[in-house]
Each structure stands twice: as C-alpha cells, then as structure tokens.
Write a protein that holds these residues in place. Structure first.
Motif, short mmCIF file in Angstrom:
data_model
loop_
_atom_site.label_atom_id
_atom_site.label_comp_id
_atom_site.label_asym_id
_atom_site.label_seq_id
_atom_site.Cartn_x
_atom_site.Cartn_y
_atom_site.Cartn_z
N PHE A 9 63.61 17.46 -51.43
CA PHE A 9 64.45 18.93 -51.29
C PHE A 9 64.62 19.02 -49.52
O PHE A 9 65.72 19.03 -48.88
N GLY A 10 63.34 19.14 -49.14
CA GLY A 10 63.02 19.34 -47.78
C GLY A 10 63.55 18.20 -46.88
O GLY A 10 64.10 18.34 -45.97
N ILE A 11 63.32 17.01 -47.03
CA ILE A 11 63.61 15.78 -46.59
C ILE A 11 65.10 15.81 -46.56
O ILE A 11 65.87 15.35 -45.40
N ALA A 12 65.76 15.64 -47.65
CA ALA A 12 67.49 15.96 -47.53
C ALA A 12 67.87 16.98 -46.93
O ALA A 12 68.87 16.90 -45.97
N PHE A 13 67.27 18.14 -46.88
CA PHE A 13 67.63 19.28 -46.05
C PHE A 13 67.77 18.88 -44.57
O PHE A 13 68.70 19.10 -43.65
N PHE A 14 66.50 18.41 -44.09
CA PHE A 14 66.25 17.88 -42.69
C PHE A 14 67.13 16.80 -42.33
O PHE A 14 67.91 16.81 -41.33
N LEU A 15 67.60 15.88 -43.21
CA LEU A 15 68.42 14.72 -42.76
C LEU A 15 69.79 15.30 -42.74
O LEU A 15 70.59 14.61 -41.70
N ASN A 16 70.26 16.22 -43.71
CA ASN A 16 71.49 16.69 -43.47
C ASN A 16 71.71 17.65 -42.61
O ASN A 16 72.96 17.50 -41.79
N SER A 27 70.18 8.55 -48.39
CA SER A 27 70.92 9.72 -48.08
C SER A 27 70.57 10.91 -48.44
O SER A 27 69.77 10.94 -49.62
N PRO A 28 71.03 12.03 -47.80
CA PRO A 28 70.73 13.21 -48.29
C PRO A 28 71.09 13.37 -49.62
O PRO A 28 70.56 14.49 -50.65
N THR A 29 72.25 13.06 -50.23
CA THR A 29 72.84 13.21 -51.60
C THR A 29 71.82 12.50 -52.45
O THR A 29 71.51 13.03 -53.60
N SER A 30 71.47 11.09 -52.03
CA SER A 30 70.54 10.28 -53.20
C SER A 30 69.36 11.12 -53.31
O SER A 30 68.58 11.21 -54.44
N LEU A 31 68.79 11.70 -52.09
CA LEU A 31 67.22 12.55 -52.21
C LEU A 31 67.71 13.73 -53.05
O LEU A 31 66.61 14.16 -53.77
N MET A 32 68.89 14.40 -52.78
CA MET A 32 68.82 15.60 -53.55
C MET A 32 69.08 15.36 -55.23
O MET A 32 68.56 16.15 -55.90
N LEU A 33 69.65 14.15 -55.51
CA LEU A 33 69.84 13.92 -57.06
C LEU A 33 68.14 13.40 -57.52
O LEU A 33 68.03 13.87 -58.69
N ALA A 34 67.69 12.66 -56.73
CA ALA A 34 66.24 12.34 -56.99
C ALA A 34 65.41 13.78 -57.30
O ALA A 34 64.47 13.87 -58.16
N GLY A 35 65.55 14.88 -56.30
CA GLY A 35 64.85 15.88 -56.41
C GLY A 35 65.36 16.75 -57.75
O GLY A 35 64.57 17.27 -58.34
N LEU A 36 66.64 16.64 -58.17
CA LEU A 36 67.00 17.43 -59.03
C LEU A 36 66.57 16.76 -60.19
O LEU A 36 66.10 17.48 -61.38
N CYS A 37 66.27 15.54 -60.56
CA CYS A 37 65.88 14.73 -61.69
C CYS A 37 64.19 15.07 -61.73
O CYS A 37 63.92 15.52 -62.85
N CYS A 38 63.58 15.16 -60.64
CA CYS A 38 61.96 15.60 -60.68
C CYS A 38 62.04 17.01 -61.05
O CYS A 38 61.22 17.36 -61.93
N LEU A 39 62.96 17.99 -60.69
CA LEU A 39 62.89 19.20 -61.13
C LEU A 39 63.09 19.25 -62.52
O LEU A 39 62.73 20.11 -63.35
N ALA A 40 64.27 18.68 -63.06
CA ALA A 40 64.36 18.64 -64.40
C ALA A 40 63.22 18.17 -65.29
O ALA A 40 62.96 18.67 -66.45
#
Length: 55
Positions: A9-16, A27-40
């Motif tokens: 999430f931090g990397i995605a926020f920085f890139l965005n 991309s920030p969107t793919s990193l966000m989705l990977a972060g959501l998967c890890c969070l789940a």
C-alpha cells in the motif's frame, strides 16, 4: 502478511502520488490489489505467527 500488505500500500501510494509511469504489473492499482489480497489472507489467519499443536 499484514506487514507485506502495508508495504505494498505504501509503494502504491508513493507511485500514485508522484504520477510515476510504470508497467502494467507494477502500477499503483495492481499493487493495491496485491495489498488487498495480502490483507485478506492476514485476516484469514495466514502468516499470523506461530501456533502449537495439541497432542
């Protein structure tokens, strides 16, 4: 898994925030989705720490 999600999430926020142009897989969107998967997975109990078996 929770720490990995926070880092993604931090990397995605920085890139965005810097509008850095990246590949589709980074991309920030793919990193966000990977972060959501890890969070789940973290909320499901995967990678939360040690556990002991009862005998």
């Amino acid at each position: 898994m929770g720490v990995i999600a926070a880092v993604l999430f931090g990397i995605a926020f920085f890139l965005n925030g810097t509008k850095t142009s990246t590949d589709v897989w980074f991309s920030p969107t793919s990193l966000m989705l990977a972060g959501l998967c890890c969070l789940a997975l973290h909320l499901l109990g995967v990678g939360t720490g040690w556990y002991s078996r009862r005998r």
